[in-house]
Design an enzyme around this catalytic site. Structure first.
Site, PDB file in Angstrom:
ATOM      1  N   GLY A  70      55.200  46.314  31.907  1.00 53.34           N
ATOM      2  CA  GLY A  70      55.999  45.454  32.894  1.00 53.34           C
ATOM      3  C   GLY A  70      57.410  45.989  32.913  1.00 53.34           C
ATOM      4  N   GLU A  72      59.424  44.107  35.995  1.00 51.70           N
ATOM      5  CA  GLU A  72      59.425  43.824  37.277  1.00 51.70           C
ATOM      6  C   GLU A  72      60.882  43.540  37.515  1.00 51.70           C
ATOM      7  OE1 GLU A  72      57.184  42.937  34.934  1.00 51.70           O
ATOM      8  OE2 GLU A  72      55.182  42.640  36.068  1.00 51.70           O
ATOM      9  N   ASP A 287      49.217  38.494  24.950  1.00 50.79           N
ATOM     10  CA  ASP A 287      49.861  39.526  26.017  1.00 50.79           C
ATOM     11  C   ASP A 287      51.255  39.769  25.232  1.00 50.79           C
ATOM     12  OD1 ASP A 287      50.127  40.505  28.289  1.00 50.79           O
ATOM     13  OD2 ASP A 287      50.604  38.620  29.484  1.00 50.79           O
TER      14      ASP A 287
HETATM   15 ZN    ZN Z   1      48.019  40.499  32.452  1.00 51.22          ZN
END
Ligand code: ZN
Length: 388
Positions: A70, A72, A287
Site C-alpha cells: 500500500g 494510498e 495484515d
Molecule cells: Zn487486503
C-alpha cells in the site's frame, strides 16, 4: 547438530497433551514423552526448564506484506518492509506474503527476494502470486505456472473484491483464476488457494457465491480475509464458513476502524464459534506492513499507520480474555492457516513436524521462540535480528 530439550512443559499441539518433555533435533521435533533423559549422553544439549509454562506451535500468519504494502497517500506513504524480529518477537515463525494495492512499484520478484532473505535469517516464508487486480500480475506470465514452478508460491492473492481499489472482476474472471490456481496446486502438491481481499463494498462475498453457484469451483478454493471489517460482512462470512470455507479475521486495526464498525478479530472468533462454525475454519492474520489509512469526516486522508505483525499475538490474548479455549485460539493463529494452505509440517506439535515453537507464561506472554529448531527469542528478548 545441537539438541534442545524442553523439560516439563504443558504442551498444546493444539489439543492438550499434558505435561511433557520435547526434544528438538535437526530443525524438527524429534521426540515427545513424559520424561526424556539425555544427561550423560555426551551430546551437545541445551536444556530449558519449562516448569509452569505453555508450549504451543509457532504462529502462522497467512497475510503479511513482507516487502511493504500500500501507500494510498502518495509515494511518501509507501509502508516499509518487515524485519525478522517483527515476526519472531511476536511468536510468528511462518509468514505468507502478498503484494497488495500497489503491484506497480512493488513487484513479485522483489517480494520473492525478501522471502528468501527472511528464510535465510530464520523464519519460514511463502508467497501468493498475483495482486489485487485481474489479470493477475505474475512472474512467468501464468498463475498456474508460477505456483508449479516457483517453490515459495503456494496460491494466488490478495485478489480484491467488493473494493473501490479492485479491478472490479467478474464472476467468470474470478472462476478462471481459482481454477488455474487449483490446477497449479494439484500439480505441485500445494494448496493452490485463492486468497481474497474483501473490501467494504456492499456486495461483500456475493461474487464468491456467484462463482460457486455457476462454475465448477468450490468454497474450499477460496480463503477470504478482512471478514471482520463490518458486522454485515462477518455474518456473511459465518454463513459461508458453515459451508466449508475458511475465513480470516484481520488483527491490525486502529480506534477509528473499530468506531466505523469493524469487529475485533477476537470478538469475531467468539461470535463465529457461537454461531456453530467449527474452530478449524477460522483464522487470524496480522495484515502486517499494510497501510492503515485514517480519514477525517470529509473523507480526506489525515493519517497513515502501518499494520503490525505483533497484533496477531495481542488478538490471541484478547480472545483468551473473552473465554475462548486455548486450543481454539492456537488453531486460529497457527494450525488452521497451516492446514488450509497445506503447510504439512507447520502449525502443530508432533514428532516429525518442524521445530517451530513458542514457550509462553500462563498469561500467554512470550518467553522463548524457536524456528526450525533455532532459538530466536530468549526470555522475551530477540536474540537474532535482521541483517539491516
Ligand atoms: Zn487486503
Amino acid at each position: 547438530m545441537s539438541l534442545t530439550l524442553i523439560k516439563n512443559a504443558e504442551v498444546y499441539a493444539p489439543e492438550p497433551l499434558g505435561r511433557n518433555d520435547v526434544l528438538l533435533a535437526g530443525g524438527e521435533i524429534a521426540a515427545i514423552a513424559a520424561t526424556l533423559n539425555l544427561t550423560g549422553s555426551g551430546l551437545p544439549l541445551d536444556v530449558i526448564d519449562a516448569e509452569g509454562l505453555l508450549l504451543v506451535p509457532g504462529f502462522v500468519d497467512p497475510l503479511v506484506h513482507i516487502s511493504g504494502g500500500g501507500g494510498e497517500g502518495g509515494f511518501h506513504t509507501r509502508t516499509p518492509g518487515m524485519r525478522l524480529q517483527d515476526a519472531s518477537c511476536a511468536g510468528v515463525t511462518t509468514v505468507i506474503s502478498a503484494l497488495g494495492t500497489d503491484a506497480t512499484t512493488r513487484t513479485l520478484t522483489d517480494m520473492l527476494a525478501k522471502a528468501y532473505a527472511l528464510e535465510h535469517e530464520g523464519i519460514s516464508t511463502y508467497c501468493y502470486t498475483g495482486s489485487y487486480e485481474l489479470p493477475a500480475r505474475t512472474i512467468t506470465g501464468s498463475v498456474r505456472d508460477d505456483i508449479i514452478l516457483i517453490e515459495k508460491f503456494i496460491g494466488v492473492g490478495e485478489v480484491a473484491i467488493a473494493d473501490h481499489r479492485s479491478s472490479q472482476p467478474t464472476a467468470t474472471e474470478l472462476a478462471k483464476l481459482a481454477a488455474n490456481a487449483r490446477v497449479g496446486g494439484m500439480l505441485s502438491g500445494k494448496s493452490g488457494i485463492t486468497f481474497v481481499h474483501v473490501g467494504d463494498g456492499a456486495e461483500r462475498l456475493d461474487l464468491i457465491e456467484q462463482v460457486v453457484a455457476n462454475h465448477d469451483v468450490s468454497f474450499r478454493q477460496f480463503y477470504p480475509t478482512h471478514v471482520n471489517r463490518s458486522r454485515a460482512l462477518l455474518e456473511h462470512g459465518i454463513k459461508l464458513a458453515q459451508q466449508g470455507m475458511t475465513i480470516d479475521f484481520t488483527t491490525s486495526t486502529n480506534p477509528q476502524l473499530l468506531s466505523l464498525g469493524e469487529v475485533s478479530a477476537a470478538e469475531s472468533l467468539r461470535d463465529a464459534l457461537a454461531a456453530g462454525v467449527p474452530d478449524t475454519h477460522l483464522t487470524f492474520s496480522s495484515d502486517g506492513h499494510a497501510s492503515l489509512p485514517e480519514f477525517n469526516t470529509h473523507g480526506e486522508l489525515i493519517g497513515l499507520q502501518v499494520g503490525r505483525i505483533a497484533s496477531l499475538h495481542e488478538a490471541a490474548k484478547e480472545a483468551l480474555a473473552l473465554g475462548i479455549s486455548l486450543p481454539s485460539v492456537i488453531r486460529a493463529i497457527s494450525t488452521n492457516a497451516a492446514q488450509t494452505l497445506r503447510l504439512q509440517n507447520k502449525g502443530r506439535i508432533a514428532v516429525g513436524a518442524d521445530a517451530d515453537l513458542v514457550l509462553t507464561g500462563s498469561d500467554f506472554s512470550i518467553r522463548h521462540v524457536w524456528a526450525r529448531g533455532r532459538q530466536l527469542v530468549q526470555n522475551g528478548e530477540c536474540i537474532v535480528t535482521s541483517h539491516f
